[in-house]
Design a protein around this motif. Structure first.
Motif, PDB file in Angstrom:
ATOM      1  N   HIS A 203       0.954  -1.284   0.008  1.00 23.96           N
ATOM      2  CA  HIS A 203       0.166   0.063   0.090  1.00 23.96           C
ATOM      3  C   HIS A 203       0.983   1.300  -0.083  1.00 23.96           C
ATOM      4  O   HIS A 203       1.351   1.588   1.141  1.00 23.96           O
ATOM      5  CB  HIS A 203      -0.997  -0.225   1.292  1.00 23.96           C
TER       6      HIS A 203
ATOM      7  N   THR B 233      -0.085   4.258   2.322  1.00 23.67           N
ATOM      8  CA  THR B 233       0.396   4.053   3.887  1.00 23.67           C
ATOM      9  C   THR B 233       1.708   4.259   3.933  1.00 23.67           C
ATOM     10  O   THR B 233       2.216   4.888   4.997  1.00 23.67           O
ATOM     11  CB  THR B 233       0.030   2.609   4.311  1.00 23.67           C
TER      12      THR B 233
ATOM     13  N   ARG C  40      -6.639  -5.405  -5.697  1.00 24.08           N
ATOM     14  CA  ARG C  40      -5.876  -4.811  -4.553  1.00 24.08           C
ATOM     15  C   ARG C  40      -4.415  -5.694  -4.656  1.00 24.08           C
ATOM     16  O   ARG C  40      -4.311  -6.744  -5.108  1.00 24.08           O
ATOM     17  CB  ARG C  40      -6.599  -5.080  -3.407  1.00 24.08           C
TER      18      ARG C  40
END
Length: 434
Positions: free
Chosen positions: A78, A81, A152
């Motif tokens: 991610h 993040t 994802r």
């Protein structure tokens, strides 16, 4: 809610910039408007990530740490993040603490258990290394899921490790092996350099595949294996275009390692071995002519010519598409042409003037030269330079990957004969007649 939302700009008295977050979800509590679920989710992510960053800095300062490693599914794959945590730590620590992110951290427990058990098998005799051909922190292992189509990241993960039948150790001449970083450019951070090198490897891919086929003329399946190699490596390059952090740090060295692992996977251990042997023979025939030409030059003119030979040899490689085409036609002309096409000084890193001044002083005690190749670039670029160092009384040592040792052994062994002197006259014992 930012500082500028409260004060109309920065708050200099306390040293607060206008873009600093003053209150997470502050606007949602004070502004009479609806916010989208996406805005709320991103605010929540930033709040948690900033909180993690602040807590991390407090612990790092408490225990006097300068580096912190992060792992876990909240972070894995991610980039938003990672970016927020990194920004937060840089802010709260004033740049004194560095945030680092593990790749394949989901495997750390398994790897630790595996290596613990491997200790019973005399681990001092071998080392372990990651195989880039079969590993990725982001790419799906399922043949039905193309990496760019995944909804994802982190859904699939794969890691393969190769056992090397010898132990890898740090170079003993390094002053501090623990602080030595072999790569000078991190391509995950330098977008221009990343685009340049990814394009360079893409453009050379077709030539590498053709060379792989030519290296095994008697193998009926060579073309099929070469096509599979080409497709696999191309897919990995595309993954790195969209996700540069896919394999952790991204460097030119890791791109080369990945290509080599892909070649090995499809049974092409060294596509250039026969070509390099042929190239060695051609270069050795031209070597004496090149040396006689150098010896007609004045001292400073000769030093500059030697350095140009090093630079030309550094780019004169079969891996470059344009160079490969020149080599196919005329290797001798190609090397001279490469020298003519060198950029005029000043070079990108230009310490030539300091080098010349150093040469006017006492000779170097020892020179350690790393060669990752063989052929024209070594014989016509490196060897004349080595000869000059030897003539000054400098001891010269070579270091080369194992796959090139056999090819270079015949040539390098003759270096011991290059430097017998009597009255400052070089006596060559016909060492080049191999």
């Amino acid at each position: 809610m930012l500082v500028k939302d409260i004060y109309g700009g920065a708050y200099q008295i306390l040293g607060l910039t206008g873009n600093l977050i003053a209150s997470s979800f502050g606007k949602s509590a004070t502004v009479d408007k609806e916010f989208s679920k996406e805005d709320m989710a991103k605010s929540l992510l930033h709040m948690i990530s900033n909180d993690i960053g602040q807590l991390t800095c407090l612990y790092a300062k408490q225990y006097n740490l300068s580096q912190v490693y992060f792992g876990g599914f909240f972070i894995r794959g991610h980039p938003v993040t990672m970016h927020t945590i990194t920004y937060s730590i840089n802010f709260f620590s004033k740049g004194e603490v560095q945030a680092l992110f593990l790749r394949h951290e989901g495997y750390l427990g398994a790897i630790g258990a595996f290596l613990k058990g491997a200790e019973e098998d005399n681990p001092n005799l071998y080392s372990w290394g990651e195989n880039y051909a079969g590993s990725s922190g982001l790419m799906s292992t399922s043949p039905d899921v193309f990496p760019m189509q995944r909804s994802r990241s982190g859904t699939f993960d794969m890691l393969e490790m190769d056992r090397l039948e010898r132990q890898l150790v740090n170079l003993p001449l390094l002053f501090d092996p623990s602080s030595y970083v072999p790569d000078t450019v991190d391509l995950t951070e330098d977008a221009m350099a990343r685009e340049y090198w990814l394009t360079c490897f893409e453009d050379a891919l077709e030539g590498v595949a053709k060379r792989a086929i030519a290296s095994q003329p008697d193998a009926k399946d060579a073309a099929d294996r070469a096509e599979k190699f080409q497709q696999k490596y191309w897919n990995k390059l595309q993954t790195l275009r969209h996700q540069p952090f896919a394999y952790g740090s991204l460097t030119v060295r890791s791109l080369l390692d990945t290509r080599e692992h892909c070649l090995n996977e499809f049974n092409f251990p060294d596509p250039y071995s026969k070509v390099k042997q042929k190239e060695n023979d051609i270069a050795l025939k031209y070597y004496q002519k090149a040396i006689r030409s150098l010896d007609t030059l004045g001292w400073e003119e000769k030093q500059f010519a030697l350095v140009k030979g090093l630079l030309a040899g550094n780019v004169f490689d079969w891996g470059a598409k344009a160079v490969s085409e020149v080599l196919e036609s005329d290797p001798e002309f190609g090397f001279e042409e490469a020298k003519k096409k060198l950029q005029a000084r000043p070079w990108l890193v230009d310490t030539y003037a300091a080098w010349i001044e150093r040469l006017k002083g006492p000779p170097h005690k020892c020179a350690l030269i790393f060669v990752d190749n063989s052929g024209i670039d070594i014989i016509l670029g490196i060897f004349p330079f080595v000869r000059e160092l030897l003539s000054r009384g400098t001891e010269v040592q070579f270091s080369s990957p194992s796959r090139h040792i056999t090819i270079l052994h015949r040539t390098i062994s003759c270096l011991q004969l290059w430097i017998l002197y009597r009255h400052d006259t070089l006596l060559c014992l016909q060492c080049l007649h191999l």
